[in-house]
Scaffold this motif. Sequence first.
Motif: not given
Length: 256
Positions: A65-73
Amino acid sequence: METLSRKPFQGVLNIIRFNWHFYVFAVMIVFLFGVSLIFLPVHFHWITATFGILIITTTLLSLGVSYYIYDYSTIYSLNWLQDFRIGTGTRLININAGFDETSHILAKKYPSASLRVFDFYDPQKHTEVSIKRARKAYPAYPNTIQVDTSALPLEAGTADYILAIFAAHEIRDKQERVAFLKQVNESLNATGRVLILEHLRDLPNFIAYNIGFLHFYSKAEWKSDFASAGLVLTDEIAITPFLALFILSKNNGTTS
């Protein structure tokens, strides 16, 4: 929109880097569970295995989820600011709590704006080791002003936009938080806006971060704080299912 000045996996790697003690602890617990299988009766193995799998699953989920929020989004492209009139001479205030990932992006995105950066980090109040590690790893934005939450160096009615991105929740005392927001309110001009981006203490963040979601505040708590500070919530935007952008004014005007 391409995210400015961000490296691949920067967000999730920073989380591991600044909170490595949690992950070391998780690995140790899983290792001990594995070793215990040697000594425990067979009919206890499913209990140990279940707890081990649960720890592994929740840890990987939070990192995903952190990757999704801080990197992917695209939150660090700051394209959620595109509907606001930030241009030549706009008086833009960016407030952080010791770790600033956005001021240099704001400076590149809005080079003609008048940007001032405040940092209210106080090692006596904000004792989280992750912030201390982050401050060592990333130098402050040039000309950042160290401030106290009770004394922002702003003249009344002068700011066009005041931003607090992943920062305001670090003020853990409610009275201090409301007093801070009152100062923000007083500093805002008649048509200005306050933009507060935060995780919430809600179901999506509980699923993502387990008990870590208790570090955040509920939507009801934020609304109570805003009302106590005399700020008007003019809009609320979901920036991913895990983030809320609160848009506030000191009146009910609709001009942004």
